[in-house]
Design a protein around this motif. Structure first.
Motif, PDB file in Angstrom:
ATOM      1  N   ASP A 250       0.823  -1.210   0.000  1.00  0.00           N
ATOM      2  CA  ASP A 250       0.000   0.000   0.000  1.00  0.00           C
ATOM      3  C   ASP A 250       0.857   1.260   0.000  1.00  0.00           C
ATOM      4  O   ASP A 250       0.523   2.252  -0.647  1.00  0.00           O
ATOM      5  N   TYR A 251       1.938   1.235   0.746  1.00  0.00           N
ATOM      6  CA  TYR A 251       2.944   2.293   0.714  1.00  0.00           C
ATOM      7  C   TYR A 251       4.210   1.647   0.157  1.00  0.00           C
ATOM      8  O   TYR A 251       4.941   0.958   0.865  1.00  0.00           O
ATOM      9  N   LEU A 252       4.427   1.851  -1.143  1.00  0.00           N
ATOM     10  CA  LEU A 252       5.478   1.136  -1.875  1.00  0.00           C
ATOM     11  C   LEU A 252       6.768   1.954  -1.907  1.00  0.00           C
ATOM     12  O   LEU A 252       6.785   3.092  -2.389  1.00  0.00           O
ATOM     13  N   ALA A 262      21.359  12.752   4.739  1.00  0.00           N
ATOM     14  CA  ALA A 262      19.924  12.560   4.523  1.00  0.00           C
ATOM     15  C   ALA A 262      19.668  11.342   3.648  1.00  0.00           C
ATOM     16  O   ALA A 262      20.563  10.832   2.972  1.00  0.00           O
ATOM     17  N   THR A 263      18.438  10.869   3.691  1.00  0.00           N
ATOM     18  CA  THR A 263      17.987   9.793   2.810  1.00  0.00           C
ATOM     19  C   THR A 263      16.789  10.313   2.022  1.00  0.00           C
ATOM     20  O   THR A 263      15.801  10.754   2.616  1.00  0.00           O
ATOM     21  N   ILE A 264      16.911  10.294   0.711  1.00  0.00           N
ATOM     22  CA  ILE A 264      15.825  10.727  -0.158  1.00  0.00           C
ATOM     23  C   ILE A 264      14.956   9.509  -0.454  1.00  0.00           C
ATOM     24  O   ILE A 264      15.443   8.484  -0.934  1.00  0.00           O
ATOM     25  N   VAL A 265      13.673   9.628  -0.169  1.00  0.00           N
ATOM     26  CA  VAL A 265      12.754   8.496  -0.293  1.00  0.00           C
ATOM     27  C   VAL A 265      11.802   8.744  -1.461  1.00  0.00           C
ATOM     28  O   VAL A 265      11.115   9.766  -1.508  1.00  0.00           O
ATOM     29  N   GLN A 266      11.790   7.808  -2.383  1.00  0.00           N
ATOM     30  CA  GLN A 266      10.824   7.822  -3.479  1.00  0.00           C
ATOM     31  C   GLN A 266       9.860   6.665  -3.251  1.00  0.00           C
ATOM     32  O   GLN A 266      10.272   5.506  -3.151  1.00  0.00           O
ATOM     33  N   ALA A 267       8.578   6.994  -3.156  1.00  0.00           N
ATOM     34  CA  ALA A 267       7.579   5.982  -2.829  1.00  0.00           C
ATOM     35  C   ALA A 267       6.306   6.256  -3.626  1.00  0.00           C
ATOM     36  O   ALA A 267       6.221   7.197  -4.425  1.00  0.00           O
ATOM     37  N   GLU A 268       5.330   5.407  -3.381  1.00  0.00           N
ATOM     38  CA  GLU A 268       4.054   5.528  -4.067  1.00  0.00           C
ATOM     39  C   GLU A 268       2.964   5.003  -3.158  1.00  0.00           C
ATOM     40  O   GLU A 268       3.146   3.990  -2.473  1.00  0.00           O
ATOM     41  N   THR A 269       1.842   5.688  -3.129  1.00  0.00           N
ATOM     42  CA  THR A 269       0.695   5.193  -2.377  1.00  0.00           C
ATOM     43  C   THR A 269      -0.577   5.575  -3.112  1.00  0.00           C
ATOM     44  O   THR A 269      -0.701   6.695  -3.628  1.00  0.00           O
TER      45      THR A 269
END
Length: 483
Positions: A250-252, A262-269
């Motif tokens: 659901d949160y990919l 820092a950590t750059i987060v690329q996701a999809e929901t």
């Protein structure tokens, strides 16, 4: 400060007898940190808390929760006398939870409970008043204390729930009665009390059994034991939300890129892209941040605002926080970077810490060595059971080790790992962390990036303390904002 408990309320909750009227603005179990107005709870652990009641009252405690009149006290003192102190504390916790209006969140997992709890505190604080557990208050006394301290008008409450043995989570989550429950991950930890990873997963999944009607279960995908977690979630939760790198989550998590600090987060929901940053390096932090956003949405917070605010969060001390240690008050280049991750360790968190270290860039041209190094200082991983020897030795084979320049270690369990390393990677090994800490000036140099990692019981935090003492007094203030 607002009153948490009157003597009448506390007596009613516990079935106890108050010798004098009091009003408690807090609850404490430690006279070293007690504040005026606290109700002192005389728990019995290594020492009997009754031995410290007189001292607690002298330091300003409004009353003491006891099972007898302690030595040095009389019934003229403010005491709440109950049949059994821990049971009475649990009663306070249950009543504290029942009278609160907060949306309650429970967090458990083999790795990342405390950092995730603090992440939730950070993102929810902008959207309401938040009550959360102190430090790692996640056991049979930590959970009821957290609940008993809960202000009645808090909007959100974050309860950390831990375990070392089977059967510990269910009574704690039954007390917390969360509206949302999150499992960060399941990994090889506390294996001396469990037959295998599946047993750990079943125990962790008990957190869903205490959900309130209509509650939400939030769990990670991509684990060998994810099906066990899903089965329990589907049995107890009205809604199940998944997060992680597995397709269909659901949160990919699409990508987690470490860029400096820092950590750059690329996701999809829900088919929509999600881009945010976590102000600390680590792919494991990125994954847990996705779970945090799922929880925030489940308890009615705005997930878009939460995604922005998550960038303000930093790990608590001992949980992977990064700091700079200046060795010279004049030359700011004479410094090294320290990752303090000395509070907890198991194979999964050890791997995560090594990956963070491997992704760092040391500074060349400074110090004695003139070449910046990635330095790992490793203490033992405890409570791993019969497989502990193999699990420690396996650290030497982790891919991240290939780019770590030198490894120092402490403890007999770490010796096999140390001796498996190529000779040019071996630093120093000692039986005890205390002996390794004594060598602190010889373990690091300016330009290095240093990770200190180990279980709390390994005492590797002594090395962290010794490394901090290498810093020059006043240098942090002189160079503030320049690191």
């Amino acid at each position: 400060m607002a009153v948490l408990w009157t003597s009448q309320d506390a007596a009613t909750a516990t079935g106890g007898r108050a010798t004098r009227a009091f009003m408690a603005t807090g609850i404490s179990i430690d006279t070293r940190s007690i504040r005026p107005g606290d109700l002192f709870v005389a728990l019995k652990d290594v020492r009997d808390g009754h031995d410290f009641v007189a001292d607690a009252l002298k330091k300003g405690a409004c009353a003491a929760l006891v099972s007898r009149v302690p030595e040095g006290c009389t019934e003229a003192d403010p005491l709440l006398i109950v049949p059994e102190v821990l049971g009475a504390l649990e009663d306070l916790g249950r009543v504290g939870r029942a009278r609160a209006r907060a949306q309650v969140i429970a967090v458990t997992g083999s790795v990342g409970k405390t950092s995730t709890k603090e992440m939730l505190r950070a993102v929810l604080s902008a959207q309401g008043s938040v009550h959360a557990a102190e430090a790692s208050f996640n056991n049979h006394w930590g959970v009821p204390i957290t609940l008993a301290r809960m202000p009645q008008d808090a909007d959100f409450a974050v309860i950390e729930i831990g375990m070392n043995h089977p059967g510990e989570i269910s009574p704690l989550v039954a007390m917390a009665r969360p509206h949302a429950a999150m499992i960060t991950t399941v990994a090889a930890a506390h294996l001396e009390a469990f037959e295998n990873l599946e047993g750990i997963a079943r125990e962790k999944a008990c957190v869903f059994g205490g959900l309130e009607p209509g509650g939400t279960a939030v769990l990670p995908t991509g684990l060998p034991v994810t099906p066990i977690l899903l089965e329990a979630a589907n049995a107890h939760a009205a809604k199940v939300v998944t997060f992680g790198p597995e397709p269909g989550s659901d949160y990919l998590l699409r990508a987690a890129t470490i860029m400096g600090d820092a950590t750059i987060v690329q996701a999809e929901t829900a088919g929509a892209p999600l881009l945010f940053k976590v102000m600390t390096p680590g792919k494991h932090f990125a994954n847990n941040a996705l779970g945090v956003l799922a929880v925030a949405a489940a308890v009615g917070a705005d997930p878009a605002v939460a995604a922005l605010d998550i960038g303000q969060w930093a790990p608590p001390a001992g949980r992977g926080a990064r700091e700079r240690i200046w060795l010279d008050i004049i030359d700011e280049a004479q410094s090294f970077d320290l990752f303090d991750d000395a509070f907890n360790a198991n194979p999964a968190s050890m791997a995560a810490g090594l990956e963070v270290l491997a992704g760092q860039t040391p500074r060349d041209g400074v110090g004695r060595v003139h070449r910046g190094r990635r330095v790992a200082i490793l203490g033992e991983m405890l409570e791993l059971g019969p497989e502990e020897g193999r699990l420690h030795a396996a650290i030497a084979e982790h891919p991240a080790m290939a780019v770590i320049d030198i490894i120092h270690a402490a403890g007999s369990r770490m010796r096999d790992m140390f001796e498996s390393l190529p000779r040019d990677q071996r630093g120093e090994w000692f039986e005890s962390a205390k002996d390794l800490a004594a060598r602190a000036p010889h373990l690091v140099d300016a330009g290095d990036v240093v990770l200190v990692k180990g279980s709390k019981g390994s005492k590797v935090s002594l090395v962290v303390d010794a490394l901090r003492k290498l810093g020059q007094p006043g240098a942090a203030e002189a160079f503030k904002g320049k690191e």
